[in-house]
Design a protein around this motif. Structure first.
Motif, PDB file in Angstrom:
ATOM      1  N   HIS A  74      49.590  38.153  34.865  1.00 55.98           N
ATOM      2  CA  HIS A  74      48.971  36.980  35.314  1.00 55.98           C
ATOM      3  C   HIS A  74      50.373  36.785  36.559  1.00 55.98           C
ATOM      4  CE1 HIS A  74      52.189  34.481  33.469  1.00 55.98           C
ATOM      5  NE2 HIS A  74      51.859  35.073  32.592  1.00 55.98           N
TER       6      HIS A  74
ATOM      7  N   LEU B 128      40.037  41.648  38.236  1.00 56.12           N
ATOM      8  CA  LEU B 128      40.782  40.789  38.824  1.00 56.12           C
ATOM      9  C   LEU B 128      40.265  39.445  39.273  1.00 56.12           C
ATOM     10  CD1 LEU B 128      44.042  40.575  39.968  1.00 56.12           C
ATOM     11  CD2 LEU B 128      43.034  41.034  42.038  1.00 56.12           C
TER      12      LEU B 128
ATOM     13  N   PHE C  88      41.217  35.805  40.734  1.00 59.48           N
ATOM     14  CA  PHE C  88      42.013  35.193  41.830  1.00 59.48           C
ATOM     15  C   PHE C  88      41.522  33.973  42.399  1.00 59.48           C
ATOM     16  CE2 PHE C  88      39.604  38.571  43.748  1.00 59.48           C
ATOM     17  CZ  PHE C  88      39.225  37.900  44.877  1.00 59.48           C
TER      18      PHE C  88
ATOM     19  N   LEU D 113      42.866  47.560  46.363  1.00 61.41           N
ATOM     20  CA  LEU D 113      42.833  47.767  44.983  1.00 61.41           C
ATOM     21  C   LEU D 113      41.867  49.199  44.778  1.00 61.41           C
ATOM     22  CD1 LEU D 113      41.938  44.571  43.253  1.00 61.41           C
ATOM     23  CD2 LEU D 113      44.210  45.532  43.745  1.00 61.41           C
TER      24      LEU D 113
ATOM     25  N   PRO E 223      47.375  46.177  34.522  1.00 63.50           N
ATOM     26  CA  PRO E 223      47.350  44.794  35.062  1.00 63.50           C
ATOM     27  C   PRO E 223      48.415  44.415  35.907  1.00 63.50           C
ATOM     28  CG  PRO E 223      47.890  44.586  32.817  1.00 63.50           C
ATOM     29  CD  PRO E 223      47.495  46.045  33.019  1.00 63.50           C
TER      30      PRO E 223
ATOM     31  N   LEU F 114      47.974  46.123  39.197  1.00 60.57           N
ATOM     32  CA  LEU F 114      46.820  45.321  40.074  1.00 60.57           C
ATOM     33  C   LEU F 114      47.385  43.992  40.596  1.00 60.57           C
ATOM     34  CD1 LEU F 114      43.781  45.536  37.684  1.00 60.57           C
ATOM     35  CD2 LEU F 114      44.052  46.596  39.874  1.00 60.57           C
ATOM     36  N   CYS F 115      48.333  43.399  39.971  1.00 60.38           N
ATOM     37  CA  CYS F 115      48.806  42.073  40.446  1.00 60.38           C
ATOM     38  C   CYS F 115      49.674  42.222  41.639  1.00 60.38           C
ATOM     39  CB  CYS F 115      49.488  41.308  39.445  1.00 60.38           C
ATOM     40  SG  CYS F 115      48.594  40.427  38.171  1.00 60.38           S
TER      41      CYS F 115
ATOM     42  N   ALA G 297      47.818  43.356  44.846  1.00 63.08           N
ATOM     43  CA  ALA G 297      47.023  42.346  45.053  1.00 63.08           C
ATOM     44  C   ALA G 297      47.785  41.586  46.137  1.00 63.08           C
ATOM     45  CB  ALA G 297      46.119  41.500  44.206  1.00 63.08           C
TER      46      ALA G 297
ATOM     47  N   LEU H 242      46.555  34.505  39.784  1.00 57.33           N
ATOM     48  CA  LEU H 242      46.180  35.835  39.757  1.00 57.33           C
ATOM     49  C   LEU H 242      45.723  36.088  38.250  1.00 57.33           C
ATOM     50  CD1 LEU H 242      47.914  38.095  41.845  1.00 57.33           C
ATOM     51  CD2 LEU H 242      45.802  37.085  42.439  1.00 57.33           C
TER      52      LEU H 242
ATOM     53  N   ALA I 219      44.934  39.347  35.862  1.00 64.09           N
ATOM     54  CA  ALA I 219      44.323  40.890  35.907  1.00 64.09           C
ATOM     55  C   ALA I 219      44.020  41.234  34.623  1.00 64.09           C
ATOM     56  CB  ALA I 219      45.359  41.642  36.517  1.00 64.09           C
TER      57      ALA I 219
END
Length: 632
Positions: A298, A445, A447, A470, A478, A481-482, A485, A500, A502
């Protein structure tokens, strides 16, 4: 006359110069007459005061307020202005008395421009000239160095800048000191300086040599880090102010009063922002659970200080069957109220998630809760998802929120086309759930709109930038991904907070799961023991057979006594062995101490002693009692 002050870049109109008597000492022919020559300067000064007051009060943060103050004073009213505020900045809700230390928070000259930032702090002697000046309701009477008025201002300058620095100010320099007062507290001191007019003894012809504190012979500091005013070597527009007269003093006093109130407002606003930010952070989870079959990460980024605090939140709630609920929401608006409503909705969402309701039912009950809070309260958007690592499926429902992004194992990223629904709090709107495959290696994800919408970028472009980013990352953890992003955010263009959440889906293999439906009969506990023992032998966990059989027997016996429908028995092997027994009775079992002569009431005592963890969860159609054991 200069143009009136503009909101961003304009300067206030120039203060009219002091009118001089006609040659020969005769009377001014315009005295007592309503002519343009008399009304003009008065109108100009009133226009200057109006524009300057609006400029000073145009911002809510401290730095902008002080910057605007110095811009309206220099060069219109003085050649240099220095703002000293008490150190530390006070609690404006009470009066702490005279400051014990001052620090330069902003200064501006006429040629070097503004000088921002905090300089060294200066002690304030009690009962000294500096303390008396700040406690006074009136400005210190303006003084000209090297004249009979010198004695009024020299003690204050020595306390403020030191004896050596104050002694290097040129004769003929005019100084005006004004207290800055808030609604309840003394906030500091404003010092205005006018260099000596050309031709006056002691006036510099150009830039003078600097002393230890950075003061020039012309009368101001040459360094932003010095303890004196900002350096200057003459008005940039060539105008000479002369001494501060009564009209100048009244004008400066009015602006100092406005500045004190504006600084007070900025400090109050800053304190409210800090309280709201602390409140919001305290209501957000600091650590997320890490259930088996899914990895979570997160991020939370507060909005810019001028944007106030929003109501973005995220959460993850473990559910029976190794499932997990994933939640991201956004309360519309920015205020303490938004943060408080966010806390209420997050608590409600956790409670509803624990009941194991379908996602659309959770949103429906959240909407009802928002209705009970009152229609005048803020609306909220939300995405609620439930991931099942055994079935490799995810079920989602949306309440007016931006669509989440699902990243497939092959790297394809798509914005999920979910029924958008209406925001929570509208009332009377149906929500619907959508079930999608979530194979191992995929990721989701969730958000808030602060990630994809900025002041200069519409949300549609932001969503496509996020999807494309992405899709090209090839990193589906994860945390990555954060990070990926957040890289779509432009620098210095974020007015909203961002949340966020993920989730990388790993799943639980089918061979690590065993599940049975058992009829509620007297022989069912024995059958449950045999099924559990056979499964543990197949998994190579024979050393856990005895304890597991005992606990399974106790839980199934309790379930059979209350169930009217088939009892469920599940075993899941991950880094732990988890057993779940479910029935259709909503009554949760309670651990109690059985009396010596009682035959019943010891089942949960046995489970609590043998298991590493155990618990009971009420579901929409009954309950689940579970226990876990560590595996070697």
């Amino acid at each position: 006359m200069r143009d009136q002050l503009k909101p961003e870049t304009g300067q206030p109109p120039a203060v009219p110069a002091q009118r001089r008597p006609p040659p020969g000492g005769g009377a001014d022919p315009n005295d007592g007459e309503e002519t343009d020559g008399v009304a003009g300067p008065v109108a100009e000064r009133l226009a200057y005061l109006d524009a300057a007051t609006r400029r000073i009060n145009s911002a809510l943060d401290l730095a902008s307020t002080l910057r605007n103050l110095c811009r309206v004073l220099v060069p219109a009213l003085a050649d240099a202005a220095v703002v000293h505020l008490r150190e530390p900045l006070p609690n404006v809700e009470r009066d702490p008395g005279c400051p014990t230390r001052l620090r330069i928070h902003h200064s501006q000259g006429t040629r070097l421009g503004r000088r921002s930032g905090a300089g060294p702090s200066t002690p304030v002697p009690p009962d000294g000239a500096l303390c008396r000046a700040m406690l006074s309701r009136d400005p210190v009477e303006p003084a000209v160095l090297g004249t009979h008025s010198d004695a009024r201002i020299r003690p204050l300058l020595r306390e403020l800048y030191g004896s050596r620095t104050a002694g290097r100010l040129a004769a003929g320099t005019s100084v005006l000191a004004l207290p800055l007062r808030g609604r309840k507290a003394v906030l500091g001191l404003l010092v205005l300086i006018r260099r000596p007019p050309k031709g006056v003894a002691g006036a510099p012809e150009g830039p003078g040599p600097t002393g230890p504190a950075g003061l020039t012979a012309g009368g101001a500091a040459a360094s932003a880090a010095s303890t004196g005013p900002a350096a200057f070597d003459g008005p940039a527009d060539g105008r000479e102010h002369g001494r501060f007269d009564a009209a100048d003093t009244a004008t400066a006093s009015h602006l100092a009063t406005q500045a004190g109130l504006a600084v007070d407002t900025a400090l109050r606003y800053s304190r409210e922002w800090e309280i709201a930010d602390e409140l919001q952070r305290s209501m957000l989870p600091t650590h997320l659970p890490q259930p088996h079959g899914v990895r979570l990460a997160h991020r939370y980024l507060p909005g810019e200080r001028g944007a106030q605090v929003g109501g973005d939140w995220y959460d993850a709630v473990p559910l029976p069957g190794n499932r997990v609920a994933l939640i991201v929401g956004d309360v519309m608006g920015h205020s303490l109220t938004s943060a408080a409503i966010m806390g209420q909705l997050r608590t409600s969402a956790q409670t509803l998630a624990a009941l194991d309701l379908p996602p659309h039912e959770v949103l429906y009950h959240l909407d009802e809760q928002a209705q009970r809070l009152g229609r005048e309260q803020h609306l909220a958007t939300c995405v609620y998802a439930v991931y099942d690592p055994i079935a490799n499926r995810v079920v989602l429902a949306n309440a007016g929120h931006v669509p989440p992004v699902l990243v497939q194992p092959d790297g394809r990223a798509e914005l999920l086309d979910l029924p958008s629904g209406a925001p929570i709090g509208v009332g009377g709107v149906d929500f619907s759930s959508v079930e999608l495959p979530a194979p191992p290696g995929s990721a989701l994800l969730l958000f808030t709109d602060g990630l994809v919408e900025t002041r200069r970028r519409p949300i549609s472009i932001g969503l496509e930038l996020l999807r494309a980013r992405l899709a090209t990352s090839h990193r589906h953890s994860p945390e990555h991904l954060c990070q990926d992003a957040l890289r779509i955010l432009p620098s210095g263009d974020r007015g909203d907070d961002i949340a966020l959440l993920a989730a990388s889906f790993d799943g639980i293999p089918a061979e690590d799961v065993a599940h049975w439906y058992l009829q509620p009969r007297h022989e069912t506990p024995g059958r449950a023991r045999r099924l559990a023992a056979h499964t543990l032998r197949r998994w190579g966990l024979e050393h856990l057979t005895e304890s597991t059989e005992l606990m399974v027997s106790e839980l199934v016996t309790n379930a059979v006594q209350h169930a009217t429908r088939p009892v469920t028995l599940s075993l899941v092997r991950t880094s732990r062995l988890r057993c779940e027994v479910g029935d259709d009775s909503p009554l949760l079992p309670r651990r109690r101490r059985a009396a010596p002569d009682e035959e019943r009431g010891r089942g949960l005592q046995i489970v609590a002693r043998c298991a590493d963890r155990w618990g009971a969860t009420r579901l929409g159609a009954g309950k689940v009692v579970w226990f876990e054991q560590r595996l070697p």
